[in-house]
Design a protein around this motif. Structure first.
Motif, PDB file in Angstrom:
ATOM      1  N   GLY A  21       0.819  -1.213   0.000  1.00  0.00           N
ATOM      2  CA  GLY A  21       0.000   0.000   0.000  1.00  0.00           C
ATOM      3  C   GLY A  21       0.846   1.252   0.000  1.00  0.00           C
ATOM      4  N   TYR A  22       2.120   1.164  -0.387  1.00  0.00           N
ATOM      5  CA  TYR A  22       2.982   2.352  -0.440  1.00  0.00           C
ATOM      6  C   TYR A  22       3.046   2.884  -1.869  1.00  0.00           C
ATOM      7  N   ASP A  23       3.172   4.197  -1.980  1.00  0.00           N
ATOM      8  CA  ASP A  23       3.139   4.828  -3.301  1.00  0.00           C
ATOM      9  C   ASP A  23       4.495   4.876  -3.986  1.00  0.00           C
ATOM     10  N   ALA A  24       5.557   4.938  -3.214  1.00  0.00           N
ATOM     11  CA  ALA A  24       6.873   5.129  -3.838  1.00  0.00           C
ATOM     12  C   ALA A  24       7.947   4.495  -2.983  1.00  0.00           C
ATOM     13  N   PHE A  25       9.053   4.155  -3.640  1.00  0.00           N
ATOM     14  CA  PHE A  25      10.208   3.713  -2.874  1.00  0.00           C
ATOM     15  C   PHE A  25      10.854   4.926  -2.234  1.00  0.00           C
ATOM     16  N   ARG A  26      11.575   4.684  -1.160  1.00  0.00           N
ATOM     17  CA  ARG A  26      12.277   5.755  -0.454  1.00  0.00           C
ATOM     18  C   ARG A  26      13.739   5.715  -0.817  1.00  0.00           C
ATOM     19  N   GLY A  27      14.292   6.878  -1.124  1.00  0.00           N
ATOM     20  CA  GLY A  27      15.733   6.990  -1.349  1.00  0.00           C
ATOM     21  C   GLY A  27      16.256   5.920  -2.290  1.00  0.00           C
ATOM     22  N   VAL A  28      17.254   5.189  -1.826  1.00  0.00           N
ATOM     23  CA  VAL A  28      17.925   4.216  -2.705  1.00  0.00           C
ATOM     24  C   VAL A  28      17.200   2.875  -2.802  1.00  0.00           C
ATOM     25  N   GLN A  29      16.067   2.738  -2.137  1.00  0.00           N
ATOM     26  CA  GLN A  29      15.359   1.446  -2.193  1.00  0.00           C
ATOM     27  C   GLN A  29      15.145   0.975  -3.633  1.00  0.00           C
ATOM     28  N   ALA A  30      14.707   1.896  -4.488  1.00  0.00           N
ATOM     29  CA  ALA A  30      14.378   1.517  -5.862  1.00  0.00           C
ATOM     30  C   ALA A  30      15.608   0.951  -6.569  1.00  0.00           C
ATOM     31  N   MET A  46      22.155   1.390   5.786  1.00  0.00           N
ATOM     32  CA  MET A  46      21.001   2.269   5.944  1.00  0.00           C
ATOM     33  C   MET A  46      20.699   2.386   7.421  1.00  0.00           C
ATOM     34  N   PRO A  47      20.325   3.569   7.896  1.00  0.00           N
ATOM     35  CA  PRO A  47      20.069   3.665   9.332  1.00  0.00           C
ATOM     36  C   PRO A  47      18.815   2.893   9.723  1.00  0.00           C
ATOM     37  N   THR A  48      18.682   2.633  10.994  1.00  0.00           N
ATOM     38  CA  THR A  48      17.474   2.020  11.530  1.00  0.00           C
ATOM     39  C   THR A  48      16.267   2.839  11.074  1.00  0.00           C
ATOM     40  N   GLY A  49      15.240   2.150  10.659  1.00  0.00           N
ATOM     41  CA  GLY A  49      14.048   2.862  10.222  1.00  0.00           C
ATOM     42  C   GLY A  49      14.143   3.341   8.784  1.00  0.00           C
ATOM     43  N   GLY A  50      15.275   3.090   8.143  1.00  0.00           N
ATOM     44  CA  GLY A  50      15.467   3.570   6.780  1.00  0.00           C
ATOM     45  C   GLY A  50      14.651   2.784   5.751  1.00  0.00           C
ATOM     46  N   GLY A  51      14.284   1.557   6.122  1.00  0.00           N
ATOM     47  CA  GLY A  51      13.490   0.756   5.196  1.00  0.00           C
ATOM     48  C   GLY A  51      14.292  -0.336   4.524  1.00  0.00           C
ATOM     49  N   LYS A  52      15.099  -1.036   5.311  1.00  0.00           N
ATOM     50  CA  LYS A  52      15.926  -2.091   4.738  1.00  0.00           C
ATOM     51  C   LYS A  52      15.094  -3.294   4.290  1.00  0.00           C
ATOM     52  N   SER A  53      14.030  -3.593   5.063  1.00  0.00           N
ATOM     53  CA  SER A  53      13.301  -4.839   4.770  1.00  0.00           C
ATOM     54  C   SER A  53      12.786  -4.896   3.331  1.00  0.00           C
ATOM     55  N   LEU A  54      12.226  -3.779   2.865  1.00  0.00           N
ATOM     56  CA  LEU A  54      11.660  -3.798   1.510  1.00  0.00           C
ATOM     57  C   LEU A  54      12.726  -4.117   0.466  1.00  0.00           C
ATOM     58  N   CYS A  55      13.982  -3.787   0.772  1.00  0.00           N
ATOM     59  CA  CYS A  55      15.059  -3.995  -0.194  1.00  0.00           C
ATOM     60  C   CYS A  55      15.227  -5.464  -0.561  1.00  0.00           C
ATOM     61  N   GLY A 328      11.145   6.226  16.775  1.00  0.00           N
ATOM     62  CA  GLY A 328      10.655   6.717  15.495  1.00  0.00           C
ATOM     63  C   GLY A 328      11.051   5.949  14.258  1.00  0.00           C
ATOM     64  N   ARG A 329      11.096   4.632  14.336  1.00  0.00           N
ATOM     65  CA  ARG A 329      11.358   3.873  13.104  1.00  0.00           C
ATOM     66  C   ARG A 329      10.278   4.108  12.079  1.00  0.00           C
ATOM     67  N   ASP A 330       9.091   4.475  12.535  1.00  0.00           N
ATOM     68  CA  ASP A 330       7.979   4.675  11.599  1.00  0.00           C
ATOM     69  C   ASP A 330       8.027   6.042  10.923  1.00  0.00           C
ATOM     70  N   PHE A 561      -1.721  -2.396  11.604  1.00  0.00           N
ATOM     71  CA  PHE A 561      -1.441  -1.157  10.876  1.00  0.00           C
ATOM     72  C   PHE A 561      -0.433  -0.365  11.689  1.00  0.00           C
ATOM     73  N   THR A 562       0.434   0.388  11.024  1.00  0.00           N
ATOM     74  CA  THR A 562       1.373   1.221  11.778  1.00  0.00           C
ATOM     75  C   THR A 562       0.665   2.483  12.259  1.00  0.00           C
ATOM     76  N   ASP A 563       1.293   3.181  13.205  1.00  0.00           N
ATOM     77  CA  ASP A 563       0.747   4.462  13.662  1.00  0.00           C
ATOM     78  C   ASP A 563       0.642   5.443  12.506  1.00  0.00           C
TER      79      ASP A 563
HETATM   80  P1  ADP Z   1      14.894  -0.883   8.948  1.00  0.00           P
HETATM   81  O1  ADP Z   1      14.865  -2.380   8.846  1.00  0.00           O
HETATM   82  O2  ADP Z   1      15.845  -0.247   7.993  1.00  0.00           O
HETATM   83  O3  ADP Z   1      15.079  -0.395  10.354  1.00  0.00           O
HETATM   84  P2  ADP Z   1      12.174  -1.119   8.160  1.00  0.00           P
HETATM   85  O4  ADP Z   1      12.378  -1.939   6.962  1.00  0.00           O
HETATM   86  O5  ADP Z   1      11.659  -1.779   9.388  1.00  0.00           O
HETATM   87  O6  ADP Z   1      13.496  -0.324   8.505  1.00  0.00           O
HETATM   88  O7  ADP Z   1      11.247   0.126   7.768  1.00  0.00           O
HETATM   89  C1  ADP Z   1      10.920   1.118   8.703  1.00  0.00           C
HETATM   90  C2  ADP Z   1       9.491   1.589   8.485  1.00  0.00           C
HETATM   91  O8  ADP Z   1       9.391   2.350   7.289  1.00  0.00           O
HETATM   92  C3  ADP Z   1       8.510   0.447   8.357  1.00  0.00           C
HETATM   93  O9  ADP Z   1       7.329   0.779   9.068  1.00  0.00           O
HETATM   94  C4  ADP Z   1       8.275   0.369   6.864  1.00  0.00           C
HETATM   95  O10 ADP Z   1       7.036  -0.213   6.566  1.00  0.00           O
HETATM   96  C5  ADP Z   1       8.353   1.826   6.450  1.00  0.00           C
HETATM   97  N1  ADP Z   1       8.754   1.973   5.045  1.00  0.00           N
HETATM   98  C6  ADP Z   1       9.856   1.461   4.464  1.00  0.00           C
HETATM   99  N2  ADP Z   1       9.917   1.794   3.167  1.00  0.00           N
HETATM  100  C7  ADP Z   1       8.817   2.547   2.910  1.00  0.00           C
HETATM  101  C8  ADP Z   1       8.288   3.193   1.735  1.00  0.00           C
HETATM  102  N3  ADP Z   1       8.917   3.141   0.560  1.00  0.00           N
HETATM  103  N4  ADP Z   1       7.137   3.889   1.879  1.00  0.00           N
HETATM  104  C9  ADP Z   1       6.499   3.952   3.055  1.00  0.00           C
HETATM  105  N5  ADP Z   1       6.929   3.363   4.185  1.00  0.00           N
HETATM  106  C10 ADP Z   1       8.075   2.661   4.121  1.00  0.00           C
END
Ligand code: ADP
Ligand code: ZN
Length: 742
Positions: A21-30, A46-55, A328-330, A561-563
């Motif tokens: 349900g996300y509209d765009a990749f963040r930073g270097v994710q794409a 990538m820092p904590t909260g940066g969005g490593k999992s999606l990678c 604030g990982r979210d 759902f996240t906050d």
């Molecule tokens: P990390 O493992 O780097 O600490 P996460 O992968 O847990 O970070 O992501 C942190 C939060 O950011 C999660 O809630 C995740 O769903 C959200 N997030 C990551 N990438 C995106 C994105 N492209 N758009 C919106 N939210 C994102």
């Protein structure tokens, strides 16, 4: 080093939208997703909260086969798998918590190609049985999470991680992705070596965490300072409070509980069962404060930790960055808050001076301590100081730390420093701060008498200032290395002090070292509160719904759902499944599963404030049709047909409900109303909008009644959404204050 950005693969974006349900990749994710999806290897810092999992999660869905995720944090695997299953992704884990039957089941699913993602503990992966299995299964990629664990250089070394060289040996053609939030060069080189990533692109993100507000204040009464901070800024929020000793952990937790803050203690002296229980509560409850020694936190993935507080100095800036990074990982506004004082500085300096470690180790530790204390005493942007320690330069002051929000006055303190230094020297370089302060203030104490210090020329030279000032000054002199801390907390002037004493050097220090917090109007910017007051009741209702759903399923609430997602829903107040589906974080599976219930909560809360007639005709009917379409898409059919009528949700977001505690209506203040009308004319000229677009009369009237004195008080005023508050808030408050003063 970083691959050049190119356009995003539409298939990847489609998956991101449909599943997450996300509209765009963040930073270097794409870029990372594209590299790995195309079969390449990569290293991701990538820092904590940066969005490593999606990678690694997105490429695992894009490529045929199952993505194998190696993770050392067994406790987290269930959470991660639960989160993915909620999204409709076929995920499982293999670790020692599974029964034999459980293992068999997962292995069968793996071989049958029924998994998208499989989390594996490293020791499990290394078993010959598992490796054989993986050779027979279709594998999309290997993701090595927390990859810094391969390095003996860091503090998280795992021997099994050291053996992951088996991956490039046995699976040379399967993409390998190493991910970590620990960045130094030596660790990075070890990761490249062990995982065979020479020549692979390295994706390095900034380590800045812009949503974290950094604040440091002088310690006065730490427990009440903490309580005040929590009550004023984070009531009902989840947070972590770090203390150095078990005793202060216990005491602080008890004190918070007695004051009505839900808190629990966590330290290494508790039984494993007690510690697990505390961790479980932290993950599964909404607003718990954990008071802990540093033992707490590794592998805490809770995204909505709203603050991290330090009541004692952390060990180093690395430690501080890691610990505060748990907030604030979210991506929502969060606070890193610390108090520290003279005694802390003297203690850490003394411990180092008395350490029995070899010379080279001590030198490294001294440099680390200097960096930490420089950060604490910074008179320039704290984020700048923090990032520069990690080799990054911040182009501008951040605007979101205490120094930026309330710049401290810096003044020439050369004379006072000379007085304090000579007090130390003349008393023999062996007395502590309390005694030196007595001498400077000319206090005729028993100790002063006994030592004959009342006869010194320095006796009483500092009477022009108070004790607080002297303690602050002494703290800064110790921090900056002009005074050394020795046995029995005695302070002695160092070689560095000589030019200062001879008047060859001047010293500028922050004046208001005791300022406990930034001035209230600036500190309480709208961005500070994660949710606007007007949206709070709906947000809370959504949280309550989420909690009950989480309890039913035995998962933490943020897995539902996240906050951040609930916040958007509370602002948008969607009236249809289609609108709800546009919210970031609402993918198709969750829309189908929870959509109707969420709409019900929104309707229930909006009932009083939002007349049914304001809803678009047919919205409810569209809802049902949308649901069916959504289920269709999940099974692989085409996009649901988008209704063309504009959603009615927007106006509701622009005019949030006033909070429940709105004061009873009183007459508008005429001078305030006039000042606001004038301001509106001015803003209309500046922006080129007509006056009622700047803000409507209803807003003006409400402001004249409420007379807000801080930007924070603007939240909940009808017609003032976050954007208007951001754009006009400070000027509105200025106009109100000026009118009230005149
Ligand atoms: P990390 O493992 O780097 O600490 P996460 O992968 O847990 O970070 O992501 C942190 C939060 O950011 C999660 O809630 C995740 O769903 C959200 N997030 C990551 N990438 C995106 C994105 N492209 N758009 C919106 N939210 C994102
Ligand atoms: Zn700053």
């Amino acid at each position: 080093m970083t691959a050049a950005p190119t356009t995003t693969d539409p298939q990847a974006l489609d998956i991101l939208k449909r599943v997450w349900g996300y509209d765009a990749f963040r930073g270097v994710q794409a870029d990372i997703v594209r590299t790995v999806a195309a079969g390449g290897h990569a290293l991701v810092l990538m820092p904590t909260g940066g969005g490593k999992s999606l990678c690694y999660q997105v490429p695992s869905l894009l490529r045929p086969g199952v993505g194998i995720v190696v993770s050392p944090l067994i406790a987290l695997m269930k959470d991660q798998v639960d989160t993915l299953r909620q999204l409709g992704v076929r995920a499982a884990f293999l670790n020692s918590t599974l029964s034999l039957d459980g293992v068999r089941e997962v292995e069968a699913a793996l071989l049958a190609g029924e998994l998208d993602l499989l989390y594996v503990a490293p020791e499990r992966l290394l078993l010959p049985r598992t490796l054989d299995l993986l050779e027979r299964a279709p594998v999309a990629l290997f993701a090595v999470d927390e990859a810094h664990c391969v390095s003996q250089w860091g503090h998280d070394f795992r021997p099994e991680y050291g053996q992951l060289g088996v991956l490039p040996e046995r699976f040379p053609h399967i993409p390998r992705l190493a991910l970590t939030a620990t960045a130094d060069d030596r660790t990075r080189a070890d990761i490249v070596r062990v995982l065979g990533l020479a020549g692979a692109p390295q994706f390095i993100s900034s380590f800045d965490r812009p949503n974290i507000q950094y604040r440091v204040a002088a310690k006065e009464g730490p427990k009440s300072q903490l309580l005040d901070f929590i009550r004023r800024e984070h009531p009902g929020d989840a947070g972590i409070v770090y203390c150095l000793s078990r005793k202060s952990v216990e005491e602080t937790a008890k004190w918070l509980l007695a004051q009505g803050v839900d808190a629990v203690a966590y330290h290494a002296g508790l039984s494993p069962r007690e510690r697990n229980a505390a961790q479980e509560r932290f993950l599964n409850e909404e607003g718990l404060v954990v008071v802990a020694t540093v033992a707490f936190g590794m592998g805490i993935d809770k995204p909505n930790v709203r603050f991290v507080a330090h009541l004692d100095l952390p060990k180093s800036l690395e430690g501080y960055y890691q610990e505060t990074g748990r907030a604030g990982r979210d991506g929502l506004p969060s606070t890193a808050w610390m108090v520290y004082g003279l005694a802390d500085v003297v203690n850490v300096r003394r411990m180092l001076a008395q350490s029995a470690a070899p010379e080279d180790v001590r030198r490294v530790e001294a440099a680390k301590l200097d960096a930490l204390l420089t950060y604490c005493e910074a008179a320039t942007c704290r984020r700048g100081v923090l990032l520069s320690y990690f080799g990054e330069t911040l182009p501008h002051p951040c605007g979101n730390c205490d120094v930026c929000l309330a710049p401290p006055r810096v003044r020439d303190a050369t004379r006072e420093a000379q007085m304090a230094l000579s007090a130390a020297i003349r008393t023999g370089n062996r007395f502590g701060a309390a005694h030196l302060t007595d001498v400077l203030l000319g206090r005729d104490t028993e100790k002063v008498r006994a030592m004959g210090h009342h006869t010194l020329p320095t006796f009483g030279v500092g009477k022009a200032h108070d004790e607080k000032m002297w303690r602050g000054l002494l703290r800064q002199l110790v921090s900056l290395g002009y005074l050394a801390a020795g046995e029995h907390h005695g302070l002695s002037a160092t070689a560095k002090a000589r030019p200062l004493l001879r008047g060859e050097e001047t010293l500028h220090l922050r004046e208001d070292t005791l300022a406990p917090r930034p001035p209230r109007d600036r500190a309480a910017r709208p961005g500070r509160a994660p949710v606007d007051a007007g949206d709070r009741p709906l947000f809370e209702a959504l949280r309550a719904w989420r909690l009950s759903r989480a309890r039913e399923q035995g998962v933490p609430p943020y897995v539902i759902f996240t906050d951040a997602t609930l916040k958007t829903i509370a602002e948008l107040r969607p009236g249809s499944l289609h609108t709800l589906g546009t919210v970031s974080g609402v993918g198709q599976r969750k829309l189908a599963e929870y959509g109707e219930e969420v709409l019900g909560v929104v309707r229930g809360q909006s009932g009083g404030g939002r007349p049914a007639s304001s809803r678009q005709p047919g919205e409810a009917e569209r809802g049902a049709a949308g649901n069916a379409a959504v289920l269709g898409v999940l099974r692989g059919s085409s996009q649901p047909s988008a209704p063309s009528a504009p959603s009615s949700a927007r106006p509701a977001a622009l005019f949030p409900q006033p909070p429940d505690d709105t004061p009873p209506s009183s007459p508008p203040h005429p001078a305030v109303a006039e000042a606001l009308r004038e301001l509106r004319r001015e803003l209309a000229r500046e922006t080129g909008h007509s006056a009622f677009v700047v803000f409507p009369n209803a807003t003006l009237d409400a402001l004249a009644v409420r007379q807000p004195r801080t930007v924070a008080e603007l939240a909940g005023v009808p017609g003032l959404g976050p954007k208007r508050i951001e754009a006009y808030g400070e000027r509105i408050v200025d106009a109100v204050l000026t009118a009230l003063d005149g």
